[in-house]
Design a protein around this motif. Sequence first.
Motif, PDB file in Angstrom:
ATOM      1  N   GLY A 160       0.804  -1.210   0.000  1.00  0.00           N
ATOM      2  CA  GLY A 160       0.000   0.000   0.000  1.00  0.00           C
ATOM      3  C   GLY A 160       0.839   1.263   0.000  1.00  0.00           C
ATOM      4  N   PRO A 161       0.397   2.296   0.726  1.00  0.00           N
ATOM      5  CA  PRO A 161       1.119   3.582   0.708  1.00  0.00           C
ATOM      6  C   PRO A 161       2.521   3.514   1.297  1.00  0.00           C
ATOM      7  CG  PRO A 161      -1.120   3.836   1.561  1.00  0.00           C
ATOM      8  CD  PRO A 161      -0.857   2.368   1.486  1.00  0.00           C
ATOM      9  N   THR A 162       2.855   2.407   1.989  1.00  0.00           N
ATOM     10  CA  THR A 162       4.165   2.322   2.641  1.00  0.00           C
ATOM     11  C   THR A 162       5.301   2.554   1.662  1.00  0.00           C
ATOM     12  OG1 THR A 162       3.249   0.740   4.222  1.00  0.00           O
ATOM     13  CG2 THR A 162       5.640   0.856   4.061  1.00  0.00           C
ATOM     14  N   PHE A 163       5.194   1.977   0.469  1.00  0.00           N
ATOM     15  CA  PHE A 163       6.278   2.043  -0.500  1.00  0.00           C
ATOM     16  C   PHE A 163       6.205   3.281  -1.393  1.00  0.00           C
ATOM     17  CE2 PHE A 163       6.239  -2.316   0.783  1.00  0.00           C
ATOM     18  CZ  PHE A 163       7.561  -2.728   0.727  1.00  0.00           C
ATOM     19  N   LEU A 164       5.164   4.089  -1.217  1.00  0.00           N
ATOM     20  CA  LEU A 164       5.062   5.272  -2.063  1.00  0.00           C
ATOM     21  C   LEU A 164       6.045   6.361  -1.648  1.00  0.00           C
ATOM     22  CD1 LEU A 164       1.216   5.662  -2.628  1.00  0.00           C
ATOM     23  CD2 LEU A 164       2.887   4.315  -3.898  1.00  0.00           C
ATOM     24  N   ALA A 165       6.305   6.466  -0.348  1.00  0.00           N
ATOM     25  CA  ALA A 165       7.205   7.526   0.132  1.00  0.00           C
ATOM     26  C   ALA A 165       8.590   7.428  -0.505  1.00  0.00           C
ATOM     27  CB  ALA A 165       7.286   7.482   1.658  1.00  0.00           C
ATOM     28  N   PRO A 166       9.253   6.266  -0.504  1.00  0.00           N
ATOM     29  CA  PRO A 166      10.564   6.216  -1.165  1.00  0.00           C
ATOM     30  C   PRO A 166      10.487   6.405  -2.676  1.00  0.00           C
ATOM     31  CG  PRO A 166       9.882   4.022  -0.447  1.00  0.00           C
ATOM     32  CD  PRO A 166       8.941   4.995   0.171  1.00  0.00           C
ATOM     33  N   ILE A 167       9.391   5.974  -3.299  1.00  0.00           N
ATOM     34  CA  ILE A 167       9.267   6.173  -4.750  1.00  0.00           C
ATOM     35  C   ILE A 167       9.173   7.663  -5.068  1.00  0.00           C
ATOM     36  CG2 ILE A 167       7.736   5.828  -6.727  1.00  0.00           C
ATOM     37  CD1 ILE A 167       7.091   3.068  -5.655  1.00  0.00           C
ATOM     38  N   PHE A 168       8.375   8.395  -4.287  1.00  0.00           N
ATOM     39  CA  PHE A 168       8.261   9.835  -4.515  1.00  0.00           C
ATOM     40  C   PHE A 168       9.568  10.557  -4.191  1.00  0.00           C
ATOM     41  CE2 PHE A 168       3.516   9.361  -4.145  1.00  0.00           C
ATOM     42  CZ  PHE A 168       3.234   9.897  -5.387  1.00  0.00           C
ATOM     43  N   ALA A 169      10.303  10.042  -3.203  1.00  0.00           N
ATOM     44  CA  ALA A 169      11.560  10.696  -2.830  1.00  0.00           C
ATOM     45  C   ALA A 169      12.638  10.509  -3.887  1.00  0.00           C
ATOM     46  CB  ALA A 169      12.041  10.149  -1.485  1.00  0.00           C
ATOM     47  N   SER A 170      12.523   9.475  -4.690  1.00  0.00           N
ATOM     48  CA  SER A 170      13.512   9.223  -5.741  1.00  0.00           C
ATOM     49  C   SER A 170      13.145  10.013  -6.996  1.00  0.00           C
ATOM     50  CB  SER A 170      13.581   7.737  -6.049  1.00  0.00           C
ATOM     51  OG  SER A 170      12.377   7.299  -6.662  1.00  0.00           O
ATOM     52  N   GLU A 171      13.989   9.901  -7.997  1.00  0.00           N
ATOM     53  CA  GLU A 171      13.760  10.578  -9.268  1.00  0.00           C
ATOM     54  C   GLU A 171      13.100   9.661 -10.299  1.00  0.00           C
ATOM     55  OE1 GLU A 171      14.347  13.762 -10.087  1.00  0.00           O
ATOM     56  OE2 GLU A 171      14.888  14.150  -8.006  1.00  0.00           O
ATOM     57  N   ILE A 172      12.636   8.504  -9.852  1.00  0.00           N
ATOM     58  CA  ILE A 172      12.165   7.507 -10.805  1.00  0.00           C
ATOM     59  C   ILE A 172      10.952   7.990 -11.581  1.00  0.00           C
ATOM     60  CG2 ILE A 172      10.935   5.293 -10.877  1.00  0.00           C
ATOM     61  CD1 ILE A 172      13.005   4.122  -9.104  1.00  0.00           C
ATOM     62  N   GLU A 178      14.817   8.102  -0.075  1.00  0.00           N
ATOM     63  CA  GLU A 178      14.400   7.067  -1.017  1.00  0.00           C
ATOM     64  C   GLU A 178      14.675   5.663  -0.507  1.00  0.00           C
ATOM     65  OE1 GLU A 178      18.219   8.907  -2.812  1.00  0.00           O
ATOM     66  OE2 GLU A 178      16.510   9.551  -1.619  1.00  0.00           O
ATOM     67  N   CYS A 179      15.267   5.561   0.696  1.00  0.00           N
ATOM     68  CA  CYS A 179      15.500   4.251   1.309  1.00  0.00           C
ATOM     69  C   CYS A 179      14.675   4.065   2.572  1.00  0.00           C
ATOM     70  CB  CYS A 179      16.992   4.073   1.634  1.00  0.00           C
ATOM     71  SG  CYS A 179      18.071   4.123   0.191  1.00  0.00           S
ATOM     72  N   GLN A 180      13.737   4.957   2.832  1.00  0.00           N
ATOM     73  CA  GLN A 180      12.902   4.864   4.024  1.00  0.00           C
ATOM     74  C   GLN A 180      11.453   4.619   3.638  1.00  0.00           C
ATOM     75  OE1 GLN A 180      13.373   8.006   6.938  1.00  0.00           O
ATOM     76  NE2 GLN A 180      15.396   8.534   6.139  1.00  0.00           N
ATOM     77  N   LEU A 181      10.815   3.659   4.309  1.00  0.00           N
ATOM     78  CA  LEU A 181       9.405   3.381   4.067  1.00  0.00           C
ATOM     79  C   LEU A 181       8.545   4.416   4.775  1.00  0.00           C
ATOM     80  CD1 LEU A 181       9.333  -0.502   4.480  1.00  0.00           C
ATOM     81  CD2 LEU A 181       9.554   0.825   2.389  1.00  0.00           C
ATOM     82  N   GLY A 182       7.380   4.668   4.197  1.00  0.00           N
ATOM     83  CA  GLY A 182       6.467   5.636   4.771  1.00  0.00           C
ATOM     84  C   GLY A 182       5.392   4.982   5.615  1.00  0.00           C
ATOM     85  N   PRO A 183       4.429   5.779   6.145  1.00  0.00           N
ATOM     86  CA  PRO A 183       3.321   5.209   6.933  1.00  0.00           C
ATOM     87  C   PRO A 183       2.444   4.324   6.066  1.00  0.00           C
ATOM     88  CG  PRO A 183       2.940   7.535   6.484  1.00  0.00           C
ATOM     89  CD  PRO A 183       4.330   7.250   6.015  1.00  0.00           C
ATOM     90  N   SER A 184       1.795   3.373   6.716  1.00  0.00           N
ATOM     91  CA  SER A 184       1.030   2.364   5.973  1.00  0.00           C
ATOM     92  C   SER A 184      -0.291   2.900   5.437  1.00  0.00           C
ATOM     93  CB  SER A 184       0.763   1.146   6.858  1.00  0.00           C
ATOM     94  OG  SER A 184       0.026   1.528   8.009  1.00  0.00           O
ATOM     95  N   ALA A 205      -0.096   3.730  13.039  1.00  0.00           N
ATOM     96  CA  ALA A 205      -0.163   3.697  11.586  1.00  0.00           C
ATOM     97  C   ALA A 205       0.117   2.330  11.007  1.00  0.00           C
ATOM     98  CB  ALA A 205       0.820   4.708  10.997  1.00  0.00           C
ATOM     99  N   ASP A 206       0.562   1.383  11.840  1.00  0.00           N
ATOM    100  CA  ASP A 206       0.982   0.098  11.290  1.00  0.00           C
ATOM    101  C   ASP A 206       0.097  -1.052  11.733  1.00  0.00           C
ATOM    102  OD1 ASP A 206       1.683   0.295  13.895  1.00  0.00           O
ATOM    103  OD2 ASP A 206       3.723  -0.490  13.680  1.00  0.00           O
TER     104      ASP A 206
END
Length: 995
Positions: free
Chosen positions: A103-115, A527-533, A589-590
């Motif tokens: 879910g949203p957990t993996f969105l934070a590092p994706i947004f933090a990167s330039e991908i 980009e290496c840190q997971l976000g809230p769930s 949050a988890d």
Amino acid sequence: MTRAAVPPILLQLHSSDSVSSQAESLRTLKNELIGHDQRKETYVTSGVLPALAQVLSTYRPGGAASADPNGSAPNPVNYRTSSEYEVCLQSILIVGSVAQAGGPTFLAPIFASEILSILLAILSSPDCPQSFSLPILRLLNTIADRLPLQSQEQWPRDTRLADLVFSNENVGALRRIIAQDYDKLKNQACIELAAALIGKLCSEEVHKTTLAECGVLDALSVKLASFVVAQGFVLPGAQYHLQEPGALGELPAPAPASARLAPILRAITTIIEQSKWRAEHFLSSPGLVTVFPKQVPGFAAVDVKRGPWGSTYLSGSAVPRHPGANPVDHLLPSVPLTHEKSSPNSANFPPLGNSGSQRRQSHSYPTPFSLAETPSPEDDENSIIPWLMCILRSETGIARLMAARLVTVLFRLGLARKHRVPMFGFLLVPILIRMLDRDFKLPDEQGSNDDGLITPTQRAKEEAPAVLANLVMDDQELQKHAVNGNALKRLSQILKETYNPVAENLRSMWYAGGDSPARDPDTVSPECQLGPSGYSPTMCHIMRYRESILKALAALVPFKDEYRKSVCENGVVPYIIDSLKPRPSDAPADAVSMPKNSAADGNPTPTLLAACGATRMLTRSVSVLRTSLVDAGVAEPLFVLLKHHDLEVQIAATAAICNLALDFSPMKEAIISADIIPILCEHAHSPNTKLQIESLWALKHVVYNTANDIKMKVIEGLGSTWIRQVVSQDTSSAVRRNLDEETDQSAGVAMGRANSAGEQVDILNPMDDIDGMTEDFKMTDTPPSKMNLDMFLPDARRRRRLVLRGTIEQSTQTRQDDIAVQEQTYDLIRNIICGPGANEMIDFLFKEVGQEEFLDALADNLRPRSIQLAHRRENPTRAIQVPVEILSSVSALVIHIAAGLPRHRQLLVSHKDLLVSMVGHFNHPHREVRVSCVWVVINLIYEEDQSDHEGCRERAARLKELGVIERLVSLEEDSDLDVRERTKTAVHLLNTLTS
């Protein structure tokens, strides 16, 4: 704190010295990650996203692989080898796999990167391979589906993805993808994914405007037209209009049977919502103009004569023939008239059982029409309206709901005939109510899931109440149809069900040490840190469902007290109050395995807004306010929301409190005792005009018939400087700004809009003049016979019209908001200086604000004015009417000052400009202004005791000197009874005192 070991495959990827070895490492990495969320977390925290971004950046437009060997200018991406192609493809697939996990957990590092920026640059490249477009679009949709619901500070409203996708650099890719033909399955999938992405992300006005201006809306209209062609709904004779300006030049290819209509309808609706100009831009798009050409009155063959040199002319008795009903209308069933609209001029269909000779006009065959039968402008309706009604009856899946949503939006924007209301009531409302049933299920569950998170049936259930709310809003006839269809009972029941605990089978990831590996946020890159769930998919569905239900309840009960009482009888008020409670900021949050839909768990921001709207509608009922809402404790949660971090929630809560502050409300004392007045005064100073208006409205109710110490507290809370600034504001300044901005635009552009009383308060020319653009912007060239991508860019005239109308709409709304702030401020001051202790409050007001400054502001707002138009050679001076709202508020305030002590009356009479400015409004077109002017005269010369006799004579003489008697004589035969009766009193008093 120890750092987790980097997985070997990631090390191998970093150390790869060739493209082929990179491709092999990426394939292995992809196979290892798919289906393993714990591994994905390990790789993300180990830095897989920066590594993938580095790999993809090599092949992005402008990267090393696309640089010009003879210079630094970037070239389009060219994948020279299969290995380079494979490296990019595998990287895209890996990012898509990571986005699907957790879910949203993996969105934070994706947004933090330039991908995302890199992938959108690849997608926007002119020669982006089809095999890249499909996974990139799937990735973007995956992220859009998993964006967390807006809630507390840890989950703010996130528009980062929308800002990227709809940016000027990337929005062209959407137009190119949607403009593709349906000739291949991959093309079809890309088109539907691009349309679905728009429907999920496009919520900001700036993004909607961009999609309309850059041609995406026109491209979507061509896709819609292809469905019209495939279904055989093209209007007869459309083939003769293909070469006319604005048409495509040929009918679009029919959509294949496997193509889905729902994403196209959703995207179009999302773009045109809340903007009549964008909706009209859509209706004038080449796709719709081609399949639904405008029907124009024709002439009989005997009326067309041919001259001796071959030219044609019309005979003297030629009368144009009405084109008759829209052919698509003949495919719709007749529905009975309602009792409220039984006249033939206001109904769409006759009562059941009427003979054929009494059929409605739209069912008759084309016949010559007389002047009495000339169609009104309302009859100029696009054929998409009846076509959407046909789709409603023929489709069974999400497409049916999307058709209902689109036709509702067009109806709300005034682009559907008003006499279609009975059709909506008998055909559309029952369909939407059926979707509220517990056993409702879409028949085509398979193959139509947009997000993979919830079923299409769940998606339809959560959206149907919102469509119903938009349909019945402000229309009592449609509200009656819905209530008669048992909508209130069903909505009440399913709102209660959203609070039933839901146990999910989701479990947190298992770790050997018991907890996830600890990471130091100060030493690890974002980009290496997971976000809230965030919420789970099921919880998101429940919260959106709850929000939609609350909107429907609010839309059904604004006018009839019996409907509000029915809501209370269904026992749903406590659940509405529970929906006012926000999610605690310290909530875990988890804990994804625990249900989060109880009252204690709170609600996300959209649900809070909907609950405030429902509460506001219920507070319109005195009985409900004094019983059910008091018992449920409505005041406390609203007081909490006044301090909510989200501005829109503050506005909605303040609007609900307006009704709680009414004089008959038992919660008015609670508002005063809870020290809410300082908060409302603070909100009145907000730069947001909506919050200002609602706060001033609430304060206006609070001070009415209240003790003087409370009124003084309000004046002190607002501040004398702020009050002087608002009451002294020149309402014509916005007009001058608009004219300066539009000097370089078309001289015929309208700058006006009717106010709440129906008066054209704004400015210059009628809005219809916008269609009369200069000849430089009219499309005169015949469209090419073959469609191409450039055709989906709006032509100069349509684009200019869209931009100008959008600018005018925004500037006009800004001016109306400024007028509303000033109006509410005057009304607030009026309530402060009326009632017991009014004389004391007049003196206090003059002392705090300044007597001369305040009276000067009143006189200035009554004074007619004009502006100089520097760009006009003829008539460079233009008179501006004072808004009727300001005239009514200022004159009402003067009435109450004139009802004060004799010295207060003398201040008004002795002012150099105040009465002189008011005399010019005695013959104002609006009765409220006329009767107020007469009341001012009465209060100024009314003799309360003998000691003021001489003062009354002096004031009467002054009024006679100003020519008030002549003005009053002109009102003795006024069309309004109240004006006539008040005028008799004023004339009698004047004649008595001046004789």
